[in-house]
Design a protein around this motif. Structure first.
Motif, PDB file in Angstrom:
ATOM      1  N   ILE A 148      -2.601   9.599 -13.435  1.00 44.53           N
ATOM      2  CA  ILE A 148      -2.934   9.202 -14.635  1.00 44.53           C
ATOM      3  C   ILE A 148      -3.639   7.995 -14.379  1.00 44.53           C
ATOM      4  CG2 ILE A 148      -3.379   9.542 -16.965  1.00 44.53           C
ATOM      5  CD1 ILE A 148      -3.430  11.956 -16.109  1.00 44.53           C
ATOM      6  N   PHE A 149      -2.915   7.336 -13.794  1.00 46.04           N
ATOM      7  CA  PHE A 149      -3.138   5.995 -13.886  1.00 46.04           C
ATOM      8  C   PHE A 149      -3.627   5.439 -12.738  1.00 46.04           C
ATOM      9  CE2 PHE A 149       0.226   2.689 -10.736  1.00 46.04           C
ATOM     10  CZ  PHE A 149      -0.838   1.786 -11.337  1.00 46.04           C
ATOM     11  N   LEU A 150      -3.496   6.206 -11.606  1.00 50.85           N
ATOM     12  CA  LEU A 150      -4.772   6.444 -10.572  1.00 50.85           C
ATOM     13  C   LEU A 150      -5.719   6.546 -10.746  1.00 50.85           C
ATOM     14  CD1 LEU A 150      -3.085   7.531  -7.235  1.00 50.85           C
ATOM     15  CD2 LEU A 150      -2.655   5.174  -8.045  1.00 50.85           C
ATOM     16  N   HIS A 151      -6.152   7.345 -11.704  1.00 57.83           N
ATOM     17  CA  HIS A 151      -7.009   7.861 -12.444  1.00 57.83           C
ATOM     18  C   HIS A 151      -8.154   6.921 -13.260  1.00 57.83           C
ATOM     19  CE1 HIS A 151     -10.031  11.013 -13.588  1.00 57.83           C
ATOM     20  NE2 HIS A 151      -9.968  10.889 -14.516  1.00 57.83           N
ATOM     21  N   PHE A 152      -7.016   5.521 -13.827  1.00 57.87           N
ATOM     22  CA  PHE A 152      -7.205   5.372 -14.682  1.00 57.87           C
ATOM     23  C   PHE A 152      -8.437   3.543 -14.138  1.00 57.87           C
ATOM     24  CE2 PHE A 152      -5.747   0.756 -16.455  1.00 57.87           C
ATOM     25  CZ  PHE A 152      -7.320   0.993 -18.273  1.00 57.87           C
ATOM     26  N   LEU A 153      -6.921   3.553 -12.820  1.00 55.87           N
ATOM     27  CA  LEU A 153      -7.542   2.248 -11.850  1.00 55.87           C
ATOM     28  C   LEU A 153      -8.631   2.841 -11.535  1.00 55.87           C
ATOM     29  CD1 LEU A 153      -4.451   1.266 -10.643  1.00 55.87           C
ATOM     30  CD2 LEU A 153      -6.006  -0.461 -11.605  1.00 55.87           C
ATOM     31  N   GLY A 154      -9.029   4.170 -11.060  1.00 55.17           N
ATOM     32  CA  GLY A 154      -9.960   4.967 -10.176  1.00 55.17           C
ATOM     33  C   GLY A 154      -9.907   4.661  -8.752  1.00 55.17           C
ATOM     34  N   LEU A 155      -8.654   5.098  -8.615  1.00 51.65           N
ATOM     35  CA  LEU A 155      -8.017   5.043  -6.765  1.00 51.65           C
ATOM     36  C   LEU A 155      -7.933   6.633  -6.710  1.00 51.65           C
ATOM     37  CD1 LEU A 155      -5.433   2.358  -6.994  1.00 51.65           C
ATOM     38  CD2 LEU A 155      -7.993   2.562  -5.603  1.00 51.65           C
ATOM     39  N   PRO A 156      -8.172   7.086  -5.685  1.00 51.08           N
ATOM     40  CA  PRO A 156      -7.956   8.583  -5.427  1.00 51.08           C
ATOM     41  C   PRO A 156      -6.385   9.231  -5.706  1.00 51.08           C
ATOM     42  CG  PRO A 156      -7.898   7.575  -2.816  1.00 51.08           C
ATOM     43  CD  PRO A 156      -7.803   6.440  -4.525  1.00 51.08           C
ATOM     44  N   ASP A 157      -6.394  10.409  -5.334  1.00 44.90           N
ATOM     45  CA  ASP A 157      -4.676  10.726  -5.693  1.00 44.90           C
ATOM     46  C   ASP A 157      -4.124  10.968  -4.734  1.00 44.90           C
ATOM     47  OD1 ASP A 157      -4.421  11.655  -7.886  1.00 44.90           O
ATOM     48  OD2 ASP A 157      -4.066  13.608  -8.466  1.00 44.90           O
ATOM     49  N   THR A 162       2.358   7.443  -1.277  1.00 41.67           N
ATOM     50  CA  THR A 162       2.775   6.078  -0.486  1.00 41.67           C
ATOM     51  C   THR A 162       3.073   4.863  -2.288  1.00 41.67           C
ATOM     52  OG1 THR A 162       0.649   7.081   0.824  1.00 41.67           O
ATOM     53  CG2 THR A 162       1.213   4.513   0.852  1.00 41.67           C
ATOM     54  N   PHE A 163       2.317   5.243  -3.162  1.00 44.96           N
ATOM     55  CA  PHE A 163       2.712   4.019  -4.017  1.00 44.96           C
ATOM     56  C   PHE A 163       3.563   4.292  -4.759  1.00 44.96           C
ATOM     57  CE2 PHE A 163      -2.835   4.845  -4.957  1.00 44.96           C
ATOM     58  CZ  PHE A 163      -2.916   3.146  -3.929  1.00 44.96           C
ATOM     59  N   VAL A 164       4.015   5.529  -5.257  1.00 50.29           N
ATOM     60  CA  VAL A 164       5.709   5.786  -5.493  1.00 50.29           C
ATOM     61  C   VAL A 164       6.567   5.181  -4.539  1.00 50.29           C
ATOM     62  CG1 VAL A 164       6.963   7.519  -6.260  1.00 50.29           C
ATOM     63  CG2 VAL A 164       4.849   7.822  -6.935  1.00 50.29           C
ATOM     64  N   GLY A 165       6.177   5.332  -3.837  1.00 52.82           N
ATOM     65  CA  GLY A 165       6.945   4.902  -2.180  1.00 52.82           C
ATOM     66  C   GLY A 165       6.934   3.252  -2.394  1.00 52.82           C
ATOM     67  N   TRP A 166       5.974   2.706  -2.911  1.00 52.75           N
ATOM     68  CA  TRP A 166       6.335   1.417  -3.180  1.00 52.75           C
ATOM     69  C   TRP A 166       7.335   0.555  -4.538  1.00 52.75           C
ATOM     70  CZ3 TRP A 166       0.257   0.050  -1.761  1.00 52.75           C
ATOM     71  CH2 TRP A 166      -0.551  -0.149  -1.651  1.00 52.75           C
ATOM     72  N   GLY A 167       6.767   1.388  -5.941  1.00 53.23           N
ATOM     73  CA  GLY A 167       7.058   0.875  -7.121  1.00 53.23           C
ATOM     74  C   GLY A 167       8.283   1.445  -7.127  1.00 53.23           C
ATOM     75  N   LYS A 168       8.768   2.517  -6.200  1.00 51.51           N
ATOM     76  CA  LYS A 168      10.557   2.402  -6.297  1.00 51.51           C
ATOM     77  C   LYS A 168      11.463   1.765  -5.239  1.00 51.51           C
ATOM     78  CE  LYS A 168      11.159   6.957  -5.967  1.00 51.51           C
ATOM     79  NZ  LYS A 168      11.519   7.789  -5.927  1.00 51.51           N
ATOM     80  N   ASP A 169      10.665   1.100  -3.914  1.00 49.21           N
ATOM     81  CA  ASP A 169      11.470  -0.031  -3.578  1.00 49.21           C
ATOM     82  C   ASP A 169      10.673  -1.505  -4.191  1.00 49.21           C
ATOM     83  OD1 ASP A 169      11.578   1.192  -1.174  1.00 49.21           O
ATOM     84  OD2 ASP A 169      10.293   0.570  -0.116  1.00 49.21           O
ATOM     85  N   LEU A 170      10.122  -0.945  -5.393  1.00 47.57           N
ATOM     86  CA  LEU A 170       9.900  -3.042  -5.500  1.00 47.57           C
ATOM     87  C   LEU A 170      11.005  -2.664  -7.106  1.00 47.57           C
ATOM     88  CD1 LEU A 170       8.245  -5.262  -5.722  1.00 47.57           C
ATOM     89  CD2 LEU A 170       7.317  -4.036  -8.233  1.00 47.57           C
ATOM     90  N   LEU A 171      10.598  -1.974  -7.646  1.00 45.73           N
ATOM     91  CA  LEU A 171      12.138  -2.099  -9.194  1.00 45.73           C
ATOM     92  C   LEU A 171      13.221  -1.417  -8.273  1.00 45.73           C
ATOM     93  CD1 LEU A 171       9.621  -0.056 -10.832  1.00 45.73           C
ATOM     94  CD2 LEU A 171      10.408  -2.281 -10.635  1.00 45.73           C
ATOM     95  N   HIS A 172      13.671  -1.103  -7.874  1.00 45.86           N
ATOM     96  CA  HIS A 172      15.168   0.168  -7.455  1.00 45.86           C
ATOM     97  C   HIS A 172      15.851  -0.256  -5.947  1.00 45.86           C
ATOM     98  CE1 HIS A 172      14.631   1.445 -11.300  1.00 45.86           C
ATOM     99  NE2 HIS A 172      13.384   2.413 -10.719  1.00 45.86           N
ATOM    100  N   GLY A 173      14.672  -1.089  -4.782  1.00 43.64           N
ATOM    101  CA  GLY A 173      15.653  -1.171  -3.818  1.00 43.64           C
ATOM    102  C   GLY A 173      15.965  -2.807  -4.112  1.00 43.64           C
ATOM    103  N   GLU A 174      16.426  -3.148  -2.460  1.00 45.35           N
ATOM    104  CA  GLU A 174      17.391  -4.128  -2.409  1.00 45.35           C
ATOM    105  C   GLU A 174      16.319  -5.238  -1.210  1.00 45.35           C
ATOM    106  OE1 GLU A 174      19.685  -4.732  -3.661  1.00 45.35           O
ATOM    107  OE2 GLU A 174      20.268  -3.316  -5.073  1.00 45.35           O
ATOM    108  N   GLY A 175      16.905  -6.376  -1.745  1.00 48.28           N
ATOM    109  CA  GLY A 175      16.433  -7.709  -0.599  1.00 48.28           C
ATOM    110  C   GLY A 175      15.054  -7.098   0.057  1.00 48.28           C
TER     111      GLY A 175
END
Lengths: 392, 83
Positions: A148-157, A162-175
């Motif tokens: 839904i959020f990619l749709h809002f931004l206008g990015l392809p599914d 990849t994006f979920v992975g970035w988010g996980k590393d950013l919010l819950h990854g270490e150092g």
């Protein structure tokens, strides 16, 4: 006035099998309404912790004393630029807020609703055709909320994983992992902005690069500040909320039955679940010395307004640790108070309600699959790692 | 019943509108329109719920007028004003 308490390191805050991090922090109400917690940010800094809802309202309204400019994202890169509008204080904040508000207003979200519902139905029908069990986080909550959020931004599914992975590393990854993710996201947003400047389309980023504030176009840093915030804010908050909600319903068959029998209650129930399982800690920085409810806050100190603590305040909510799906007058703080009220709150609410409506109408009585254990964690954004449901 | 709108406190949560879209009107950004609201009797329940769910306390339910009216009607039933 110092208390051994932390949303990162206290018991139940690290990854915990069958954990209940919200109940674990509710104990903050046993002591003083404000106390100092020496290690309550990801970078190990201390914060004052405000436990009462009414005091959090006071802090979050008083933008002259408590600044929102923390550079939380940029500081991870050793830089200093604000995520916009979150890390701007009034009056600059209001200019950007007015620019973005119409994109996510209640009326605008009503227009998006059919597409949101269709996405939920496609995903759930796919799951139900394939099996009588699934990992709700991996198979439904993340793909639903992020697409839904990619749709809002206008990015392809196709870049969803990849994006979920970035988010996980950013919010819950270490150092190192976290810094690398932050760099990747900034580079991605900068590239996207440059592309849209060259070749405009009709998506969110094009809107931002073509927008004007105070009669001038936005600077590159402002475009980046908006892009990064929207990217990070939409990545896992809604998915997490859906995960906590379905875990609750899996463990409480009576409430599950109630919502199946009377789906009209889902809207109100979703508010109660937002209250009980809110996920974000807001932090402000003191702009001057101030005595606050007996606490000597000094200029530069961090002040934590954790939604999950205010939402269990017994002075604000009767029986705060009881989940009552029919609770009314539910003035919870899941989307914060004050001028920084979550810009995406209307979209988030609709996504949650639609997800629950479609899940309950398409999946029969479900429970947590035997011999599996959901893993929860605390931190800057509370989360749930996996949720295997079974309806065989 | 009247609802006093503290427009400067509104932060656009739109909880009032979610309960009673016919009573509470929003601008294009999603914030409540300024001006107090006279609520018709048939809308009172929903309007009360809407006002009570504002996280910012921007909506105040004014029952002073109702109370006056009640007293007036009550006194009438007892044979007019008590003088």
């Amino acid at each position: 006035m110092v208390r051994d308490f932390s949303l990162f390191t206290s018991p139940g805050m690290g990854p915990t099998p069958d954990g209940d991090p919200h109940a674990a922090v509710a104990c903050a109400h046993d002591a003083l309404p404000i106390f100092y917690s020496p290690n309550n940010t990801r970078d190990g800094r201390g914060t004052w912790v405000i436990t009462r809802a009414k005091d959090q309202r006071r802090v979050l309204h008083d933008t002259a004393t408590f600044s929102s400019h923390r550079s939380i994202f940029a500081s991870a890169l050793g830089e200093n630029w604000p995520m916009i509008p979150l890390e701007l204080d009034p009056p600059a904040h209001g200019v950007f807020r007015s620019l973005l508000n119409p994109l996510l207003s209640p009326k605008r979200v009503m227009v998006l609703e059919p597409a949101i519902r269709e996405r939920a139905i496609v995903l759930i029908d796919g799951i139900s055709a394939a099996s009588t069990s699934c990992d709700v986080m991996k198979d439904f909550a993340f793909p639903f909320a992020v697409s839904i959020f990619l749709h809002f931004l206008g990015l392809p599914d196709e870049r969803l994983d990849t994006f979920v992975g970035w988010g996980k590393d950013l919010l819950h990854g270490e150092g190192v992992k976290r810094t690398a993710a932050a760099r990747t996201i900034v580079a991605f947003i900068d590239d996207l902005a440059a592309e849209r400047r060259k070749e405009p389309t009709d998506d969110f980023m094009t809107f931002v690069v073509e927008a004007k504030v105070d009669g001038r176009p936005l600077t590159d840093e402002e475009v980046r500040g908006i892009g990064v915030l929207v990217f990070v804010a939409g990545l896992d908050t809604v998915a997490t909320a859906i995960g906590f909600d379905l875990a609750y319903l899996a463990r409480n068959p009576k409430d599950q039955q109630l919502l199946r029998r009377e789906p009209d209650r889902i809207g109100l129930a979703a508010e109660e679940l937002l209250r009980a399982y809110s996920t974000v800690q807001m932090i402000r920085v003191a702009k001057k010395d101030i005595d606050f409810e007996g606490a000597p806050i000094r200029k530069g100190d961090y002040i934590s307004c954790a939604t999950m603590i205010a939402n269990r305040d017994p002075a604000e909510f009767e029986n705060p640790n009881t989940i009552d799906l029919a609770r009314e007058d539910n003035r919870h703080t899941a989307f914060a108070y004050g001028p920084h009220r979550c810009l995406g709150s209307h979209l988030a609410r609709r996504e949650i309600v639609i997800a629950l409506e479609e899940w309950l109408s398409r999946i029969p009585d479900f429970r947590i699959k035997e011999d599996t254990v959901p893993i929860t964690y605390g931190g800057h954004v509370f989360g749930i790692e996996n949720l295997i449901l079974d309806w065989s | 019943m009247r609802i006093i709108v503290h427009r400067d406190k509104c932060q656009g949560h739109a909880r009032c509108w979610a309960h009673a879209p016919d009573v509470f009107k929003l601008d294009d950004e999603g914030y409540i329109l300024p001006g107090d609201i006279e609520v018709a009797e048939r809308d009172e329940l929903l309007a009360t719920r809407g006002a009570r769910s504002c996280p910012e306390r921007a909506l105040e339910i004014d029952r002073a007028f109702d109370a006056l009216l009640d007293r007036f009607l009550f006194n009438q039933a007892c044979g007019g004003f008590n003088t």
